[in-house]
Design a protein around this motif. Structure first.
Motif, PDB file in Angstrom:
ATOM      1  N   GLU A 118       3.249   8.529  -7.750  1.00 27.48           N
ATOM      2  CA  GLU A 118       2.827   8.910  -9.373  1.00 27.48           C
ATOM      3  C   GLU A 118       2.336   7.420  -9.814  1.00 27.48           C
ATOM      4  OE1 GLU A 118       6.083  10.421 -11.783  1.00 27.48           O
ATOM      5  OE2 GLU A 118       7.064  11.047 -10.194  1.00 27.48           O
ATOM      6  N   ASP A 119       1.238   7.441 -10.414  1.00 28.15           N
ATOM      7  CA  ASP A 119       0.748   6.161 -10.974  1.00 28.15           C
ATOM      8  C   ASP A 119       0.859   6.329 -12.477  1.00 28.15           C
ATOM      9  OD1 ASP A 119      -0.757   5.548  -8.548  1.00 28.15           O
ATOM     10  OD2 ASP A 119      -2.381   6.951  -8.912  1.00 28.15           O
ATOM     11  N   MET A 120       1.745   4.977 -12.897  1.00 26.99           N
ATOM     12  CA  MET A 120       2.070   4.895 -14.221  1.00 26.99           C
ATOM     13  C   MET A 120       0.878   3.927 -14.675  1.00 26.99           C
ATOM     14  SD  MET A 120       4.579   6.547 -14.372  1.00 26.99           S
ATOM     15  CE  MET A 120       5.993   7.003 -13.579  1.00 26.99           C
ATOM     16  N   LEU A 143       3.535  -2.738  -6.809  1.00 31.25           N
ATOM     17  CA  LEU A 143       2.958  -3.240  -8.049  1.00 31.25           C
ATOM     18  C   LEU A 143       1.364  -3.884  -8.286  1.00 31.25           C
ATOM     19  CD1 LEU A 143       6.289  -5.631  -7.998  1.00 31.25           C
ATOM     20  CD2 LEU A 143       5.748  -3.802  -9.591  1.00 31.25           C
ATOM     21  N   PRO A 144       1.228  -3.880  -9.253  1.00 30.98           N
ATOM     22  CA  PRO A 144      -0.322  -4.180  -9.607  1.00 30.98           C
ATOM     23  C   PRO A 144      -0.639  -5.803  -9.327  1.00 30.98           C
ATOM     24  CG  PRO A 144       0.665  -4.178 -11.713  1.00 30.98           C
ATOM     25  CD  PRO A 144       1.587  -3.837 -10.499  1.00 30.98           C
ATOM     26  N   TYR A 145      -0.449  -6.335  -8.055  1.00 32.87           N
ATOM     27  CA  TYR A 145      -0.946  -7.707  -7.960  1.00 32.87           C
ATOM     28  C   TYR A 145      -2.312  -7.969  -7.927  1.00 32.87           C
ATOM     29  CZ  TYR A 145       4.069  -8.183  -6.622  1.00 32.87           C
ATOM     30  OH  TYR A 145       5.401  -8.096  -6.554  1.00 32.87           O
ATOM     31  N   THR A 154      -2.054  -0.705 -12.620  1.00 36.33           N
ATOM     32  CA  THR A 154      -1.142   0.519 -12.415  1.00 36.33           C
ATOM     33  C   THR A 154       0.034   0.200 -11.577  1.00 36.33           C
ATOM     34  OG1 THR A 154      -3.132   2.001 -12.314  1.00 36.33           O
ATOM     35  CG2 THR A 154      -1.139   2.848 -11.258  1.00 36.33           C
ATOM     36  N   VAL A 155       1.045   0.582 -11.821  1.00 39.41           N
ATOM     37  CA  VAL A 155       2.207   0.604 -10.993  1.00 39.41           C
ATOM     38  C   VAL A 155       2.528   1.965 -10.391  1.00 39.41           C
ATOM     39  CG1 VAL A 155       4.704   0.486 -11.090  1.00 39.41           C
ATOM     40  CG2 VAL A 155       3.297  -1.090 -12.639  1.00 39.41           C
ATOM     41  N   ASP A 214       0.912  -1.169  -0.122  1.00 34.16           N
ATOM     42  CA  ASP A 214      -0.035  -0.066   0.201  1.00 34.16           C
ATOM     43  C   ASP A 214       1.013   1.112   0.112  1.00 34.16           C
ATOM     44  OD1 ASP A 214      -1.762   2.306   0.521  1.00 34.16           O
ATOM     45  OD2 ASP A 214      -2.804   1.123   1.983  1.00 34.16           O
ATOM     46  N   ILE A 215       1.026   1.680  -1.128  1.00 37.86           N
ATOM     47  CA  ILE A 215       2.102   2.851  -1.125  1.00 37.86           C
ATOM     48  C   ILE A 215       1.736   4.125  -0.528  1.00 37.86           C
ATOM     49  CG2 ILE A 215       1.259   3.825  -3.573  1.00 37.86           C
ATOM     50  CD1 ILE A 215       4.092   4.060  -4.458  1.00 37.86           C
ATOM     51  N   HIS A 216       0.157   4.360  -0.615  1.00 39.12           N
ATOM     52  CA  HIS A 216      -0.206   5.651   0.242  1.00 39.12           C
ATOM     53  C   HIS A 216       0.026   5.441   1.565  1.00 39.12           C
ATOM     54  CE1 HIS A 216      -1.781   7.476  -3.513  1.00 39.12           C
ATOM     55  NE2 HIS A 216      -2.174   5.887  -3.878  1.00 39.12           N
ATOM     56  N   ALA A 217      -0.165   4.321   2.266  1.00 40.37           N
ATOM     57  CA  ALA A 217      -0.098   4.026   3.581  1.00 40.37           C
ATOM     58  C   ALA A 217       1.452   4.181   3.904  1.00 40.37           C
ATOM     59  CB  ALA A 217      -0.410   2.687   4.190  1.00 40.37           C
ATOM     60  N   ALA A 218       2.368   3.408   3.175  1.00 40.34           N
ATOM     61  CA  ALA A 218       3.768   3.549   3.141  1.00 40.34           C
ATOM     62  C   ALA A 218       4.357   5.060   3.246  1.00 40.34           C
ATOM     63  CB  ALA A 218       4.421   2.472   2.320  1.00 40.34           C
ATOM     64  N   ARG A 219       3.809   5.743   2.359  1.00 42.27           N
ATOM     65  CA  ARG A 219       4.380   7.051   2.209  1.00 42.27           C
ATOM     66  C   ARG A 219       4.019   7.912   3.248  1.00 42.27           C
ATOM     67  NH1 ARG A 219       2.602  11.997   1.007  1.00 42.27           N
ATOM     68  NH2 ARG A 219       4.192  13.269  -0.136  1.00 42.27           N
TER      69      ARG A 219
END
Length: 126
Positions: A96-98, A124-126, A105-106, A77-82
């Protein structure tokens, strides 16, 4: 035959400052802090949940501090980690969402250590 990447040496200018950043702000576990003399010191730290550690110190690499770029910390969870790192006073860029139409989305969010070594949170989009 397994080839396990388990240690990445990082060049830093001030070992104690870097150790505090990685341990106190990023939450890496200090596995080892060993210095048999004034010309050699190794501090090994491991990110939570990782099988790969980093090593900082004196006399372990001759690379210029800040020269290592593109290290990835993969998170669920990138938002929680950030948010967690920002709460620990780490300057993390916006997520940034690629994405591409119809593709998972990555996501990435970049930051640096006090010497300028570059890190990226990656989801990663698992």
């Amino acid at each position: 035959m397994d080839f396990r990447l388990e240690l990445i040496p990082l060049p830093v200018a001030d070992v104690d400052r870097a150790k505090a950043f990685y341990a106190d702000q990023l939450g890496f576990k200090v596995d080892l802090d060993f210095s048999p003399n004034d010309s050699f010191r190794v501090v090994q730290l491991t990110p939570p949940g990782s099988a790969c550690s980093i090593a900082i110190g004196v006399g372990i690499v001759s690379t210029t501090p800040g020269a290592v770029q593109g290290l990835h910390l993969v998170v669920d969870d990138i938002h929680a980690a950030r948010a967690e790192l920002v709460g620990r006073d780490v300057d993390v860029a916006a997520v940034e969402d690629m994405s591409a139409p119809g593709k998972p989305t990555v996501s990435y969010a970049a930051f640096t250590d006090p010497d300028g070594n570059g890190w990226t949170l990656q989801q990663l989009p698992y």
